[in-house]
Write an enzyme that holds these catalytic residues in place. Structure first.
Site, PDB file in Angstrom:
ATOM      1  N   THR A   1      -5.721  -1.741   8.867  1.00 12.04           N
ATOM      2  CA  THR A   1      -5.051  -1.561  10.151  1.00 12.04           C
ATOM      3  C   THR A   1      -4.507  -0.150  10.409  1.00 12.04           C
ATOM      4  O   THR A   1      -3.598   0.008  11.219  1.00 12.04           O
ATOM      5  CB  THR A   1      -3.892  -2.577  10.283  1.00 12.04           C
ATOM      6  OG1 THR A   1      -2.993  -2.387   9.172  1.00 12.04           O
ATOM      7  CG2 THR A   1      -4.401  -3.999  10.290  1.00 12.04           C
TER       8      THR A   1
ATOM      9  N   HIS B   1      -2.660   3.226  -4.599  1.00 10.40           N
ATOM     10  CA  HIS B   1      -2.102   2.685  -3.343  1.00 10.40           C
ATOM     11  C   HIS B   1      -0.676   2.179  -3.548  1.00 10.40           C
ATOM     12  O   HIS B   1      -0.306   1.113  -3.040  1.00 10.40           O
ATOM     13  CB  HIS B   1      -3.007   1.568  -2.803  1.00 10.40           C
ATOM     14  CG  HIS B   1      -4.299   2.081  -2.226  1.00 10.40           C
ATOM     15  ND1 HIS B   1      -4.363   2.703  -1.011  1.00 10.40           N
ATOM     16  CD2 HIS B   1      -5.553   2.092  -2.722  1.00 10.40           C
ATOM     17  CE1 HIS B   1      -5.622   3.065  -0.758  1.00 10.40           C
ATOM     18  NE2 HIS B   1      -6.363   2.709  -1.785  1.00 10.40           N
TER      19      HIS B   1
ATOM     20  N   GLU C   1      -9.538   2.744  -5.492  1.00 11.94           N
ATOM     21  CA  GLU C   1      -9.187   4.115  -5.116  1.00 11.94           C
ATOM     22  C   GLU C   1      -7.952   4.626  -5.853  1.00 11.94           C
ATOM     23  O   GLU C   1      -7.037   5.172  -5.227  1.00 11.94           O
ATOM     24  CB  GLU C   1      -8.970   4.192  -3.594  1.00 11.94           C
ATOM     25  CG  GLU C   1     -10.206   3.794  -2.811  1.00 11.94           C
ATOM     26  CD  GLU C   1      -9.998   3.802  -1.297  1.00 11.94           C
ATOM     27  OE1 GLU C   1     -10.913   4.241  -0.598  1.00 11.94           O
ATOM     28  OE2 GLU C   1      -8.934   3.369  -0.814  1.00 11.94           O
TER      29      GLU C   1
ATOM     30  N   ASP D   1       0.856  -1.184   0.000  1.00 13.26           N
ATOM     31  CA  ASP D   1       0.000   0.000   0.000  1.00 13.26           C
ATOM     32  C   ASP D   1       0.891   1.232   0.000  1.00 13.26           C
ATOM     33  O   ASP D   1       2.119   1.113  -0.057  1.00 13.26           O
ATOM     34  CB  ASP D   1      -0.966  -0.027   1.207  1.00 13.26           C
ATOM     35  CG  ASP D   1      -2.335   0.543   0.822  1.00 13.26           C
ATOM     36  OD1 ASP D   1      -2.375   1.711   0.386  1.00 13.26           O
ATOM     37  OD2 ASP D   1      -3.332  -0.173   0.945  1.00 13.26           O
TER      38      ASP D   1
HETATM   39  C1  ACM Z   1     -10.797  -0.579   0.047  1.00 13.20           C
HETATM   40  O1  ACM Z   1     -11.331  -0.557   1.153  1.00 13.20           O
HETATM   41  N1  ACM Z   1     -10.191   0.497  -0.424  1.00 13.20           N
HETATM   42  C2  ACM Z   1     -10.812  -1.769  -0.779  1.00 13.20           C
END
Ligand code: ACM
Length: 546
Positions: free
Chosen positions: A462, A253, A320, A182
């Protein structure tokens, strides 16, 4: 001894014929028929360790646990993971359609012996381990019973991951979605790109609480799994009949990867060489450049990934992806023109479609978050429906397989009580009862379309969980309710008997205690579980606030 009516998840049927049941003692042997030795080994290392009993591998005693695999049971009991457990006349017989079914039967057997058998060492000498006379028939509702753990926002060392695999197995969950990359961290060693972990696995500091919080944890955070760690995790999961589905999140991400290899970013828009691994939460605008160089780079990443993970599905994220930089980038715009695409959404589709074809050509299947539907869904791709049910409904109607994990229901980072003392309360209030009443198959789907719902998954992001105890608190007890939704054939949500579930949870809390799980107690957080002063941001409706 546990009452026969205290099992979680609830089995399909429990019959009590009366008569003599079973007592586990010094004389008990495990008779492992062909193909069952791994389950016998698991029983010895768990039940054997907790009771201190030898569980001899012989076949002479009347007092035995007989393990057998008999594939036709799949038809009789409802699928390849079915099992039948019979305790009577001083013996236990577990018959199953497959080794996975046998393992689930062994898990049920462990629950029947009582909470102390969940310990790792014998704590009580001279006690009886009894199972009353019973026949249990059981098979899961869904074949994908998933749990996603985000180890990018906060790293969880390998032993913590192995522990979660045991906890999943105890709840008959069978897909571990491993969110490995990420903006805030890259967690898997890729041999040909060492900077992904040298640079991408560490960040200098971390936002503490919600992203609107003024607090920072001013110390480096990081860590990663070596390829040997990953092999160990995958093997440990396989012994527990859990498939590990790795996620490498592209094209959004990806700031940690860009910080390691600046050429992966949109260098014609920003100075990517000055980027570092992100220290805040939310959606980073720094996304991958849609160039051939990026595609080749990630093919290299996925090549190493396929060597490590035998799963049919490989998760490519796709959620996203901020499009601002692509809108400004001459390179991205040239690519859009060259490919004859309408816009940046179609550019994302092209990007995902490339890896769909690439994975298909290697005998794997792509799965991604429901944004991969935008601008056209790649052929053969499956969808993790997270922004509600709609993505999953659209995908199923288009003939694509779906895993239902709507954030409104099964995002376990969201707070589980409206009380002021919830630690770092973010998101919607979703209680144990809310999760228990979650229905993965929306009524809009026809039976034919509903067949595309492979199953369901609970997701643990998290950002506000900096250690194992915080993950435990958010995950449990709700994962027990989720497991029942994923495994058991429950009635419609409004007709589900939550009072009965709570009664069974009383026994289940004792199992979790024995396993050392720092769950949220029914009466609210214990003083050490509270995080006074750390900002969360509760919301009562959309949009999500992470
Ligand atoms: C997500 O919660 N962005 C998959």
């Amino acid at each position: 001894m546990t009452s026969l009516t205290e099992l979680i998840p609830a089995p399909s049927s429990v019959a009590t014929p009366g008569g003599q049941g079973f007592v586990l003692d010094q004389a008990t042997e495990i008779q492992a028929a062909r193909g069952t030795w791994r389950v016998a080994h698991w029983l010895r290392t768990t039940v054997g360790a907790a009771t201190g009993l030898p569980l001899w591998p012989h076949s002479s005693s009347e007092n035995h646990i007989l393990l057998r695999i008999w594939p036709p049971l799949a038809d009789e009991l409802g699928g390849p993971e079915a099992y039948r457990l019979t305790a009577s006349g001083g013996t236990v017989v577990i018959d199953a359609a497959s080794e996975a079914g046998l393992f689930h039967g062994a898990q049920t057997f462990r629950q029947l012996l009582g909470p102390d058998v969940f310990r790792r060492a014998p704590v009580t000498s001279k006690r009886a381990w009894e199972v009353p006379a019973v026949t249990i028939r059981d098979a899961p509702r869904f074949r994908w019973r998933g749990f996603m753990l985000d180890v990018a926002r906060h790293f969880m060392p390998k032993d913590g991951v192995l522990r979660h695999l045991d906890l999943m197995a105890a709840h008959k969950l069978n897909v571990f979605h491993f969110h490995l990359t990420d903006d805030q961290g890259w967690r898997i060693e890729i041999k040909r790109y060492p900077r992904l972990t040298e640079v991408g696995s560490w960040r200098a500091r971390t936002k503490f609480g919600h992203r609107a919080s003024p607090l920072w944890e001013d110390k480096p955070h990081g860590g990663y799994y070596t390829q040997d760690d990953i092999r160990e995790i995958v093997a440990y999961a396989a012994e527990r009949h859990i498939t590990v589905v790795p996620e490498i999140d592209v094209p959004g991400h990806s700031q940690a990867a860009i910080a390691a290899y600046p050429e992966l970013g949109n260098t014609d828009v920003i100075d990517t060489a000055s980027l570092s691994v992100w220290d805040n939460w939310g959606i980073s605008l720094n996304v991958l450049a849609p160039t051939d160089n990026t595609l080749r780079f990630y093919e290299g990443v996925f090549e190493e990934l396929l060597e490590l993970f035998p799963s049919e599905f490989i998760h490519v994220g796709g959620d996203e992806c901020a499009k601002e930089q692509w809108r400004q980038s001459p390179t991205a715009q040239a690519r859009i023109r060259e490919l004859g695409l309408a816009d940046e959404d179609e550019l994302q589709s092209w990007f995902i479609g490339h890896f769909d074809k690439w994975l298909s050509a290697r005998g794997r299947r792509l799965i991604g978050w429901d944004e991969i539907l935008e601008g056209g869904l790649a052929e053969g791709a499956a969808v993790s429906s997270w922004r509600g049910y709609q993505g999953g409904i659209a995908a199923a109607r288009a003939g694509h397989d779906v895993v239902m994990c709507p954030e409104q229901q099964v995002y376990l980072d969201h707070r589980q009580h409206a009380g002021a003392d919830e630690p770092v309360p973010i998101g919607y209030v979703r209680t144990l009862e809310d999760v228990f009443r979650f229905e993965p198959v929306p009524p809009e789907l026809t039976p034919e379309e509903a067949r595309h719902v492979l199953g369901t998954q609970a997701n643990v992001w998290t950002e506000v969980m900096e250690d194992r105890a915080r993950v435990d608190y958010q995950t449990f007890p709700r994962l027990a309710a989720f497991a029942e939704v994923a495994w058991s054939r429950l009635p419609a949500p409004a007709e589900r008997d939550f009072a009965d579930f709570e009664r069974r949870m009383a026994a289940h809390y004792r199992r979790l205690d024995a396993l050392g799980v720092a769950y949220r107690p029914p009466a609210g957080p214990l003083p050490w579980q509270q995080r006074p002063g750390v900002l969360g941001r509760p919301i009562d409706g959309p949009p999500p606030n992470r």
